[in-house]
Enzyme design. Structure first.
Site, PDB file in Angstrom:
ATOM      1  N   ARG A 199     115.154 118.362 -27.718  1.00 24.42           N
ATOM      2  CA  ARG A 199     113.778 118.184 -28.295  1.00 24.42           C
ATOM      3  C   ARG A 199     113.467 118.458 -26.622  1.00 24.42           C
ATOM      4  O   ARG A 199     113.574 118.759 -26.541  1.00 24.42           O
ATOM      5  CB  ARG A 199     113.530 116.199 -27.822  1.00 24.42           C
ATOM      6  CG  ARG A 199     113.834 116.015 -26.201  1.00 24.42           C
ATOM      7  CD  ARG A 199     113.664 114.484 -26.361  1.00 24.42           C
ATOM      8  NE  ARG A 199     114.753 114.281 -25.544  1.00 24.42           N
ATOM      9  CZ  ARG A 199     114.398 113.211 -24.100  1.00 24.42           C
ATOM     10  NH1 ARG A 199     113.256 112.535 -24.488  1.00 24.42           N
ATOM     11  NH2 ARG A 199     114.749 113.020 -23.037  1.00 24.42           N
ATOM     12  N   GLY A 237     124.789 121.648 -15.044  1.00 25.56           N
ATOM     13  CA  GLY A 237     126.828 122.115 -14.444  1.00 25.56           C
ATOM     14  C   GLY A 237     127.095 122.455 -15.504  1.00 25.56           C
ATOM     15  O   GLY A 237     127.378 121.827 -16.617  1.00 25.56           O
ATOM     16  N   HIS A 292     134.855 142.935 -22.147  1.00 25.38           N
ATOM     17  CA  HIS A 292     135.909 143.700 -23.581  1.00 25.38           C
ATOM     18  C   HIS A 292     135.469 144.358 -24.810  1.00 25.38           C
ATOM     19  O   HIS A 292     134.555 143.395 -25.286  1.00 25.38           O
ATOM     20  CB  HIS A 292     137.204 143.215 -23.559  1.00 25.38           C
ATOM     21  CG  HIS A 292     137.577 142.434 -22.865  1.00 25.38           C
ATOM     22  ND1 HIS A 292     138.479 143.044 -21.085  1.00 25.38           N
ATOM     23  CD2 HIS A 292     137.838 141.180 -22.311  1.00 25.38           C
ATOM     24  CE1 HIS A 292     138.933 142.317 -21.262  1.00 25.38           C
ATOM     25  NE2 HIS A 292     138.016 141.076 -21.088  1.00 25.38           N
ATOM     26  N   ALA A 324     124.152 119.746 -18.965  1.00 25.10           N
ATOM     27  CA  ALA A 324     125.299 119.876 -18.571  1.00 25.10           C
ATOM     28  C   ALA A 324     126.772 120.585 -19.692  1.00 25.10           C
ATOM     29  O   ALA A 324     126.610 120.150 -20.500  1.00 25.10           O
ATOM     30  CB  ALA A 324     126.076 118.665 -17.828  1.00 25.10           C
TER      31      ALA A 324
END
Length: 215
Positions: A203, A162, A130, A180
């Protein structure tokens, strides 16, 4: 009871083998219909959703592997894989890439290198979708004037945890790791670990290699 359990487990093995073959055949057909360039050595657990514009392109390298849908790689929040390329957009996936329940939504260019692993429920967007101008965004019907798109590049050897969101204009450097649940909106150099919302430097990956050697 033991015989019943053995029968059930044997039946599951047969079911999954047949399901994998069915997924592969249907996915091949969908790739063909969407003019995807691909190798037939891919492994498909489940069927992806594809929406590749006739004026867009999608190229997949060798040994592609993906899990798509709620019955495959059950890690929570499973969805089908989405591969979307709008007019003039280009998606390219390298060799030996694996992903689970991943959405790749491309309005310009998304490039994924070789040996990349993408964790469950990750989304990759190269667009804002948008306009950032409220006057334009709130028009009815909504105008896409001024919507910003920038290419996304994920280099060789990257591992993405994930439930990560990767936003437009990002390059993730070679062999880097994204933790994740991260939201990545700035580029990551080679051989680094980043995590968080927003993702920040944690790191170097060299420290992992050093600790493994010391063990």
């Amino acid at each position: 009871m033991r015989l019943i359990r053995k029968f059930y487990r044997g039946l599951r093995v047969v079911y999954y083998k047949l399901a994998r073959l069915y997924s592969w055949l249907i996915t091949c057909f969908k790739f063909f219909l969407n003019d995807v360039k691909f190798y037939t050595d891919f492994i498909s657990y489940g069927i992806p959703i594809l929406d590749i514009s006739p004026a867009g392109s999608f190229i997949i390298g060798k040994r592609f592997r993906f899990n798509s849908g709620k019955y495959h790689a059950m890690g929570g929040r499973q969805q089908q894989c989405y591969f979307v390329a709008t007019k003039g957009a280009h998606i390219e996936i390298g060799n030996n890439v694996g992903m689970t329940s991943t959405a790749i939504i491309c309005h310009e260019r998304i490039i994924i290198g070789d040996n990349v692993k993408i964790g469950i429920n990750t989304v990759i967007y190269d667009t804002d979708f948008h306009s950032l101008d409220a006057n334009i965004r709130n028009q009815y019907p909504e105008s896409i004037e001024g919507v910003k798109n920038k290419p996304v590049v994920i280099c060789d050897g990257v591992f993405i945890g994930g439930h990560t969101t990767i936003l437009k204009g990002v390059t993730i450097g070679k062999n880097s790791i994204v933790g994740a649940g991260s939201v990545v909106f700035q580029s990551i150099p080679d051989e680094q670990i980043w995590a968080g919302n927003p993702a920040k430097y944690i790191r170097d990956t060299y420290s992992i290699k050093l600790s493994l050697v010391n063990e």
